[in-house]
Design an enzyme around this catalytic site. Sequence first.
Site, PDB file in Angstrom:
ATOM      1  N   GLU A 188       0.527  -1.090   0.133  1.00  0.00           N
ATOM      2  CA  GLU A 188       0.142  -0.019   0.128  1.00  0.00           C
ATOM      3  C   GLU A 188       0.862   1.236  -0.041  1.00  0.00           C
ATOM      4  OE1 GLU A 188      -2.831  -0.136   3.100  1.00  0.00           O
ATOM      5  OE2 GLU A 188      -3.937  -1.817   2.184  1.00  0.00           O
ATOM      6  N   GLU A 386      -4.868  -8.748   0.779  1.00  0.00           N
ATOM      7  CA  GLU A 386      -5.724  -8.627   1.753  1.00  0.00           C
ATOM      8  C   GLU A 386      -7.206  -8.339   1.583  1.00  0.00           C
ATOM      9  OE1 GLU A 386      -4.107  -5.387   4.254  1.00  0.00           O
ATOM     10  OE2 GLU A 386      -2.356  -5.491   3.736  1.00  0.00           O
TER      11      GLU A 386
END
Length: 482
Positions: A188, A386
């Site tokens: 991220e 995720e």
Amino acid sequence: MMSHNRGSWPSQPTIEISADIAGIAAKFPASFKWGVATSSYQIEGAAFVDGRGKSIWDTFSETPGKVVKGDTGEIACDHYNRFHEDIALMKDLGVDAYRFSIAWPRLFPHGNSASESRGFDFYNRLIDALLEAGIQPMATLYHWDLPQTLEDRGGWANREIVGIFSDYALAAAAAFGDRVTNWVTLNEPWCTSWLGYMSGVHAPGVKNLKSAIAASHHTALAHAEATHAIKSLVPRASTGYALNMTNYRVDDPSNSELTALAGLMDSHINRWWLDSSIHGTYPQNLVESYGEDLQNVILDGDMKRAKVVNEFIGVNYYSDSFISTPKESDKPMSEGGLFPFPQRAGAELPQPRTDMGWPITPSGIGDLMLRIARDWPEVPSISITENGAAFDDGPNDDGVVEDQRRVDYMTSHIESVGDAIAQGAPVHSYYAWSFLDNFEWAEGYAKRFGIVHVDFETLQRTPKRSAQVYSGLISAHGEKRG
């Protein structure tokens, strides 16, 4: 109905695999891989043990007012000392793979060339134990715990981080590449850049637009350089990075201001790192929006350097995002520090929501997979690196954690992925977030994402109902593998 019970979970009653679960499992090809995911600072603990250096999250956590209740990752889940127990639980789950992250300051405490052998030894033991259990390791090089010494020199806003990160990647590949095939460079990078350097709600807590733009560019370069470093030593390595992505839903598509804002947001979160690595370009609307602040950090040849071959793209998906006509009470988005745009936006979020306040939108994950397949056909493989939900469910009087909301979230999202695969989306693996309840960054221990409950006083692990259902789904899929 199939009976399914894991022998080392004595406190949990037998669960019946319903026809619905078996039906969901049947949507996935036999080669599909199932896993669980964690990150180093969130679970390892042992923050000042065996020579580990200080990270930006150690510093941030120690700063009053930054983390709920002043929580820190000093102990977390004590995975550093309990990883054998945790791997045994993973094996009981039946997962194929485990995505973990390497703590940079465990290997290089001061962010320079001085290494710490005890840090390397820990990850060698972890990787060997995973392989012995028949679990494939996926290593993430950076999941936000930057050595504090590097932040003292400007961190991700300082261009020199690109070369330093490449050197770190090379050292990790040299140490672990004989056993680790799957590598995530950065987790991220949007959060690293914008939550860390613009809003300041994550470490290192900087609030500076120019720093955030610089970090966005440097993370794009660092991904490419680290990829080359890994493959120079491990040519067979499968590399990519994990991007938090979403769908932007506009309540009034005829409103040109809202659609323009949605386009900016889509470029800001979804397109920046994909376009740079695949095409060697940044979205033009952001290039224009960032102006000189971006042009001042791009040197000749940078965009050519940013373009790199990814064997996969990791996608971290939690919910869709919604943009609607603002109300008078809505604040300009730029005031929140997350986005450098002056537009105002408001949204009536759908119900239900998770404990994070995020709407539950299972169709969105399937839509996103199809969008990636359509808009970036160069992506050969997608990994859901995720996907999960925060719900505060604890053990009942019988010691059972009945987290039905998480079960519903997980199964509906997995089914949506299966439907997308049937329509041509190249998704090949799914990692449930998170394996354990953990230190949830600025939320401390107030939010629980785990499919395994952790008592943060005793550190006892208790698989939740969601863990059993996930295990059952994996088992049902195993029937397809034969």
